[in-house]
Design a protein around this motif. Structure first.
Motif, PDB file in Angstrom:
ATOM      1  N   ASP A 116      22.241 -14.854 -59.918  1.00 16.95           N
ATOM      2  CA  ASP A 116      22.748 -15.715 -58.847  1.00 16.95           C
ATOM      3  C   ASP A 116      21.570 -16.328 -58.087  1.00 16.95           C
ATOM      4  O   ASP A 116      20.493 -15.728 -57.986  1.00 16.95           O
ATOM      5  CB  ASP A 116      23.644 -14.927 -57.892  1.00 16.95           C
ATOM      6  CG  ASP A 116      22.879 -13.850 -57.147  1.00 16.95           C
ATOM      7  OD1 ASP A 116      22.436 -14.113 -56.020  1.00 16.95           O
ATOM      8  OD2 ASP A 116      22.705 -12.755 -57.718  1.00 16.95           O
ATOM      9  N   PRO A 117      21.757 -17.524 -57.536  1.00  8.07           N
ATOM     10  CA  PRO A 117      20.653 -18.223 -56.871  1.00  8.07           C
ATOM     11  C   PRO A 117      20.197 -17.545 -55.581  1.00  8.07           C
ATOM     12  O   PRO A 117      19.020 -17.641 -55.223  1.00  8.07           O
ATOM     13  CB  PRO A 117      21.233 -19.614 -56.605  1.00  8.07           C
ATOM     14  CG  PRO A 117      22.708 -19.428 -56.605  1.00  8.07           C
ATOM     15  CD  PRO A 117      22.984 -18.329 -57.580  1.00  8.07           C
ATOM     16  N   ASP A 118      21.099 -16.874 -54.875  1.00  8.24           N
ATOM     17  CA  ASP A 118      20.718 -16.243 -53.608  1.00  8.24           C
ATOM     18  C   ASP A 118      19.694 -15.134 -53.826  1.00  8.24           C
ATOM     19  O   ASP A 118      18.710 -15.018 -53.082  1.00  8.24           O
ATOM     20  CB  ASP A 118      21.954 -15.693 -52.897  1.00  8.24           C
ATOM     21  CG  ASP A 118      22.891 -16.799 -52.430  1.00  8.24           C
ATOM     22  OD1 ASP A 118      22.414 -17.945 -52.273  1.00  8.24           O
ATOM     23  OD2 ASP A 118      24.092 -16.524 -52.246  1.00  8.24           O
ATOM     24  N   ALA A 140      15.853 -15.130 -52.416  1.00  4.38           N
ATOM     25  CA  ALA A 140      15.351 -14.042 -51.573  1.00  4.38           C
ATOM     26  C   ALA A 140      14.055 -13.471 -52.152  1.00  4.38           C
ATOM     27  O   ALA A 140      13.097 -13.185 -51.416  1.00  4.38           O
ATOM     28  CB  ALA A 140      16.407 -12.949 -51.447  1.00  4.38           C
ATOM     29  N   ALA A 141      13.994 -13.295 -53.454  1.00  7.01           N
ATOM     30  CA  ALA A 141      12.777 -12.800 -54.096  1.00  7.01           C
ATOM     31  C   ALA A 141      11.637 -13.796 -53.924  1.00  7.01           C
ATOM     32  O   ALA A 141      10.477 -13.413 -53.682  1.00  7.01           O
ATOM     33  CB  ALA A 141      13.037 -12.535 -55.567  1.00  7.01           C
ATOM     34  N   TYR A 142      11.944 -15.075 -54.044  1.00  7.15           N
ATOM     35  CA  TYR A 142      10.918 -16.110 -53.876  1.00  7.15           C
ATOM     36  C   TYR A 142      10.337 -16.082 -52.465  1.00  7.15           C
ATOM     37  O   TYR A 142       9.110 -16.230 -52.282  1.00  7.15           O
ATOM     38  CB  TYR A 142      11.522 -17.477 -54.188  1.00  7.15           C
ATOM     39  CG  TYR A 142      10.560 -18.628 -54.057  1.00  7.15           C
ATOM     40  CD1 TYR A 142       9.477 -18.750 -54.917  1.00  7.15           C
ATOM     41  CD2 TYR A 142      10.742 -19.600 -53.078  1.00  7.15           C
ATOM     42  CE1 TYR A 142       8.587 -19.812 -54.802  1.00  7.15           C
ATOM     43  CE2 TYR A 142       9.863 -20.671 -52.954  1.00  7.15           C
ATOM     44  CZ  TYR A 142       8.786 -20.767 -53.812  1.00  7.15           C
ATOM     45  OH  TYR A 142       7.914 -21.822 -53.699  1.00  7.15           O
ATOM     46  N   PHE A 189       3.015 -19.019 -59.436  1.00  4.22           N
ATOM     47  CA  PHE A 189       4.416 -18.752 -59.781  1.00  4.22           C
ATOM     48  C   PHE A 189       5.274 -19.911 -59.310  1.00  4.22           C
ATOM     49  O   PHE A 189       4.914 -20.649 -58.385  1.00  4.22           O
ATOM     50  CB  PHE A 189       4.898 -17.411 -59.202  1.00  4.22           C
ATOM     51  CG  PHE A 189       4.813 -17.292 -57.713  1.00  4.22           C
ATOM     52  CD1 PHE A 189       5.813 -17.796 -56.882  1.00  4.22           C
ATOM     53  CD2 PHE A 189       3.725 -16.649 -57.112  1.00  4.22           C
ATOM     54  CE1 PHE A 189       5.740 -17.665 -55.509  1.00  4.22           C
ATOM     55  CE2 PHE A 189       3.640 -16.521 -55.741  1.00  4.22           C
ATOM     56  CZ  PHE A 189       4.651 -17.028 -54.932  1.00  4.22           C
ATOM     57  N   SER A 190       6.416 -20.058 -59.969  1.00  2.00           N
ATOM     58  CA  SER A 190       7.297 -21.199 -59.719  1.00  2.00           C
ATOM     59  C   SER A 190       8.308 -20.897 -58.633  1.00  2.00           C
ATOM     60  O   SER A 190       8.514 -19.741 -58.246  1.00  2.00           O
ATOM     61  CB  SER A 190       8.046 -21.564 -61.010  1.00  2.00           C
ATOM     62  OG  SER A 190       9.009 -20.555 -61.322  1.00  2.00           O
ATOM     63  N   GLU A 191       8.959 -21.927 -58.159  1.00  2.00           N
ATOM     64  CA  GLU A 191      10.188 -21.766 -57.382  1.00  2.00           C
ATOM     65  C   GLU A 191      11.279 -21.266 -58.327  1.00  2.00           C
ATOM     66  O   GLU A 191      11.115 -21.303 -59.549  1.00  2.00           O
ATOM     67  CB  GLU A 191      10.589 -23.105 -56.770  1.00  2.00           C
ATOM     68  CG  GLU A 191       9.604 -23.662 -55.771  1.00  2.00           C
ATOM     69  CD  GLU A 191      10.079 -24.980 -55.193  1.00  2.00           C
ATOM     70  OE1 GLU A 191      11.148 -25.479 -55.638  1.00  2.00           O
ATOM     71  OE2 GLU A 191       9.400 -25.515 -54.301  1.00  2.00           O
ATOM     72  N   PRO A 192      12.408 -20.798 -57.804  1.00  2.00           N
ATOM     73  CA  PRO A 192      13.506 -20.413 -58.698  1.00  2.00           C
ATOM     74  C   PRO A 192      13.921 -21.574 -59.608  1.00  2.00           C
ATOM     75  O   PRO A 192      14.085 -22.704 -59.148  1.00  2.00           O
ATOM     76  CB  PRO A 192      14.622 -20.022 -57.727  1.00  2.00           C
ATOM     77  CG  PRO A 192      13.898 -19.552 -56.512  1.00  2.00           C
ATOM     78  CD  PRO A 192      12.697 -20.456 -56.398  1.00  2.00           C
ATOM     79  N   VAL A 193      14.045 -21.278 -60.898  1.00  2.00           N
ATOM     80  CA  VAL A 193      14.385 -22.270 -61.915  1.00  2.00           C
ATOM     81  C   VAL A 193      15.705 -21.876 -62.557  1.00  2.00           C
ATOM     82  O   VAL A 193      15.869 -20.730 -62.985  1.00  2.00           O
ATOM     83  CB  VAL A 193      13.279 -22.330 -62.988  1.00  2.00           C
ATOM     84  CG1 VAL A 193      13.677 -23.288 -64.100  1.00  2.00           C
ATOM     85  CG2 VAL A 193      11.950 -22.714 -62.374  1.00  2.00           C
ATOM     86  N   PHE A 221      20.681 -19.561 -68.861  1.00  2.00           N
ATOM     87  CA  PHE A 221      21.011 -18.147 -68.817  1.00  2.00           C
ATOM     88  C   PHE A 221      21.130 -17.590 -67.403  1.00  2.00           C
ATOM     89  O   PHE A 221      21.756 -16.561 -67.191  1.00  2.00           O
ATOM     90  CB  PHE A 221      19.943 -17.354 -69.586  1.00  2.00           C
ATOM     91  CG  PHE A 221      19.664 -17.908 -70.946  1.00  2.00           C
ATOM     92  CD1 PHE A 221      20.558 -17.703 -71.983  1.00  2.00           C
ATOM     93  CD2 PHE A 221      18.535 -18.676 -71.181  1.00  2.00           C
ATOM     94  CE1 PHE A 221      20.315 -18.228 -73.244  1.00  2.00           C
ATOM     95  CE2 PHE A 221      18.281 -19.203 -72.441  1.00  2.00           C
ATOM     96  CZ  PHE A 221      19.175 -18.986 -73.470  1.00  2.00           C
ATOM     97  N   GLY A 222      20.509 -18.238 -66.446  1.00  2.00           N
ATOM     98  CA  GLY A 222      20.523 -17.746 -65.079  1.00  2.00           C
ATOM     99  C   GLY A 222      19.375 -18.355 -64.289  1.00  2.00           C
ATOM    100  O   GLY A 222      19.006 -19.519 -64.509  1.00  2.00           O
ATOM    101  N   TYR A 223      18.782 -17.564 -63.400  1.00  2.00           N
ATOM    102  CA  TYR A 223      17.739 -18.058 -62.502  1.00  2.00           C
ATOM    103  C   TYR A 223      16.456 -17.257 -62.724  1.00  2.00           C
ATOM    104  O   TYR A 223      16.482 -16.031 -62.814  1.00  2.00           O
ATOM    105  CB  TYR A 223      18.196 -17.961 -61.049  1.00  2.00           C
ATOM    106  CG  TYR A 223      19.419 -18.797 -60.774  1.00  2.00           C
ATOM    107  CD1 TYR A 223      19.307 -20.105 -60.295  1.00  2.00           C
ATOM    108  CD2 TYR A 223      20.695 -18.301 -61.033  1.00  2.00           C
ATOM    109  CE1 TYR A 223      20.423 -20.892 -60.078  1.00  2.00           C
ATOM    110  CE2 TYR A 223      21.825 -19.081 -60.813  1.00  2.00           C
ATOM    111  CZ  TYR A 223      21.680 -20.375 -60.339  1.00  2.00           C
ATOM    112  OH  TYR A 223      22.785 -21.157 -60.128  1.00  2.00           O
ATOM    113  N   HIS A 224      15.328 -17.966 -62.791  1.00  2.00           N
ATOM    114  CA  HIS A 224      14.048 -17.349 -63.097  1.00  2.00           C
ATOM    115  C   HIS A 224      13.015 -17.736 -62.045  1.00  2.00           C
ATOM    116  O   HIS A 224      13.025 -18.868 -61.538  1.00  2.00           O
ATOM    117  CB  HIS A 224      13.519 -17.816 -64.460  1.00  2.00           C
ATOM    118  CG  HIS A 224      14.508 -17.771 -65.561  1.00  2.00           C
ATOM    119  ND1 HIS A 224      14.525 -16.781 -66.519  1.00  2.00           N
ATOM    120  CD2 HIS A 224      15.525 -18.626 -65.881  1.00  2.00           C
ATOM    121  CE1 HIS A 224      15.496 -17.024 -67.383  1.00  2.00           C
ATOM    122  NE2 HIS A 224      16.124 -18.129 -67.005  1.00  2.00           N
ATOM    123  N   ILE A 225      12.110 -16.820 -61.754  1.00  2.00           N
ATOM    124  CA  ILE A 225      10.848 -17.141 -61.090  1.00  2.00           C
ATOM    125  C   ILE A 225       9.770 -16.809 -62.111  1.00  2.00           C
ATOM    126  O   ILE A 225       9.690 -15.687 -62.608  1.00  2.00           O
ATOM    127  CB  ILE A 225      10.657 -16.332 -59.798  1.00  2.00           C
ATOM    128  CG1 ILE A 225      11.813 -16.613 -58.823  1.00  2.00           C
ATOM    129  CG2 ILE A 225       9.322 -16.674 -59.142  1.00  2.00           C
ATOM    130  CD1 ILE A 225      11.789 -15.741 -57.583  1.00  2.00           C
TER     131      ILE A 225
END
Length: 572
Positions: free
Chosen positions: A157-159, A163-165, A218-222, A226-230
């Motif tokens: 999920d994007p939230d 939060a991790a970012y 490191f990137s912003e959330p992408v 499949f889902g969301y990655h940093i």
């Protein structure tokens, strides 16, 4: 028996669910300066029906994706032959009334919606995309020559990703965050580490983000499929010099892949933005109930006959599903044209044959979202007045593939038609069965759900526990391995005698196998008769019918025009 070999490949094309972005447009986004051949001038005529370059290319590239086959001159002509077969079967299906019942009417209505939605998508996005620039092409070439070692954090999920970012931006160590992301109880220095990746081997959005980073960034959330990655770039390795000569040599193929990626990424953004304005609100309880029902219903459907492409998932009859469900249950609501609309179980079931099989089983919510997108795109296409001759042609072709598939289902279900002795002998020679080794064996096997369970059982058996005490123990004496699955036949041939071994089969199944005796000899025709009958039985009805139809139908192919069309595709 050439048709027998190719008809099952053609079936994969018949079953195809065309995506909303025709690959024709992906390839034509940045072509040569000369205009392409007219995409609506036929290259073949089959009993009054036409095969145009546009339709050929759409179905051919979809066929390559679905079958895993390589593009080659032989496959190009084989696919043209398969389209001819499909149109001949469609004509016969119409004669038998398979285009006139409620099932066909529902399919035609769905294909019209798909065509309207696809045309809307083309008008609003694909036709407006600028061609690939020289700078973009050179950047893709440079990235193709590079590998990036990456580590990533993955979220559903994007939230959670956001939060991790925020924690990473505040200074938290990426590796520490990875321990929490993956729920590790012991510190693991490899948490989230994917190793080196290449530019065109990854999901589009993931690759673009990874190859935009410098080492240590490191990137912003992408959001990927499949889902969301940093993503963090651990190291960057560039392989060799970037020479102009290599760029000129490689630019054609790299340009095609870069244009496809550019179009897909733009399409993803377009869909997200468009659907964001639609404001879909899902009923999670109804979607979970639908998922449970689909899993149960699809589990009861037998797979289609094994072909050279492997087993195909069995299709559920939408009419049967609707008889067991309340079609008025609301799965979601959405906004369109200033009004709130409901998307019901009945709406979803109508789209079901066009939805990816794996997605509707494992990610039913995403499958519902895809169906809503298809529905809204069709509404937009209708609102813009796009329903016309182009849509009519598309619907006619898709109807032909659909009813040809229905006829194939009937032919394959008819077990009264059996191959003749002459056909069996022809297949015996053409399949090379006279050059194979016939294996008979004495063996036992025990099934397990995991590799660990199978290995533990093997160790206990090796220590003296009788294999017969394990649940599922099966013993076979003088077994004809020609009648067994191919992968089991392979392992029986390779296994050491009188020694239990652990074997991994398809679908994550595991067995402990022990072969006590194994004999090999060159088979005679009579030895192979039953195996040949089993292999040919699902296809012999369609083979006989196609032979008759081809003998009596008017089929004409303009090979010169066809070669020009494919030469243009090569130049792109």
């Amino acid at each position: 028996m050439t048709i027998l070999r190719t008809i099952s490949k053609r079936l994969a094309m018949v079953r195809l669910v065309h995506c909303l972005v025709p690959i024709l447009f992906l390839l034509a986004a940045c072509g040569p300066s000369e205009p392409p051949p007219d995409d609506e001038i036929p290259v073949a005529w089959v009993a009054g029906e036409e095969i145009t370059p546009r339709w050929y290319r759409q179905t051919y590239f979809d066929f390559l994706v679905r079958s895993g086959a390589n593009d080659s001159q032989a496959n190009r002509y084989r696919h043209l032959d398969n389209l001819v077969n499909a149109l001949l079967l469609a004509g016969e299906a119409r004669e038998r009334g398979l285009a006139d019942d409620s099932v066909a009417e529902a399919a035609v209505a769905r294909e019209r919606k798909k065509a309207l939605g696809g045309l809307f998508y083309d008008e609003e996005l694909v036709s407006k995309l600028p061609p690939l620039s020289e700078q973009e092409l050179r950047q893709a070439f440079a990235r193709w020559k590079t590998s990036v070692s990456v580590r990533h954090l993955f979220y559903q999920d994007p939230d959670s990703a956001q939060a991790a970012y925020a924690r990473l931006q505040a200074g938290r160590d990426f590796l520490d965050e990875a321990q929490d992301c993956y729920g590790l109880t012991e510190y693991d220095s490899l948490a989230g580490f994917l190793g080196p990746i290449r530019y065109f081997m990854m999901d589009d959005a993931f690759a673009e983000a990874a190859f935009s980073l410098n080492a240590g960034e490191f990137s912003e959330p992408v959001q990927s499929r499949f889902g969301y990655h940093i993503i963090r770039a651990e190291d960057i390795v560039r392989s060799g010099l970037l020479t102009e000569s290599e760029f000129q040599t490689r630019s054609g193929g790299i340009g095609k892949r870069a244009r496809i990626r550019k179009t897909r990424l733009a399409g993803d953004r377009f869909v997200r933005e468009f659907m964001g304005d639609v404001n879909v609100v899902v009923n999670p309880v109804a979607v979970r109930a639908l998922n449970a029902f689909l899993l149960e219903a699809e589990g009861s459907v037998e797979p289609r006959p094994v072909s050279v492409l492997g087993e195909e998932p069995g299709e559920i009859d939408p009419a049967e599903l609707l008889s067991s469900l309340d079609p008025d249950v609301i799965l979601a609501t959405y906004q369109w044209s200033g009004q709130e609309r409901s998307f019901t179980v009945g709406d979803y079931i109508n789209w079901l044959p066009s939805l990816p099989y794996a997605e509707r089983r494992s990610r039913t919510g995403a499958s519902v979202g895809r169906a809503i997108r298809n529905e809204v795109f069709a509404l937009e296409g209708e609102r813009l007045g796009l329903d016309g001759p182009q849509v009519d042609r598309t619907v006619r072709r898709e109807e032909s593939l659909f009813i040809a598939g229905r006829l194939l289902d009937q032919l394959r279900a008819d077990t009264t038609v059996r191959p003749t002795d002459e056909q069996l002998r022809t297949a015996f020679a053409r399949f090379g069965m006279d050059k194979r080794q016939l294996i008979t064996a004495d063996l036992w096997m025990i099934p397990f759900v995991s590799s660990a369970d199978a290995r533990a059982a093997k160790d206990r058996i090796s220590s003296g526990r009788p294999a017969q005490r394990f649940e599922g123990f099966t013993s076979m004496t003088n077994a004809d391995m020609e009648l067994q699955p191919t992968e089991l036949r392979y392992f029986v041939r390779q296994a050491p005698l009188n020694e239990p071994v652990v074997v991994g089969l398809a679908n994550n199944q595991w067995i402990v196998l022990r072969v006590a005796r194994r004999e090999q000899r060159q088979p005679s025709f009579e030895d192979s008769r039953s195996a040949l009958q089993a292999r040919l039985q699902p296809y012999i009805g369609e083979f006989n019918l196609l032979r008759e139809l081809r003998a009596n139908a008017s089929v004409r192919v303009d090979t010169t025009a066809f070669e020009q069309v494919m030469a243009f595709a090569d130049d792109e």
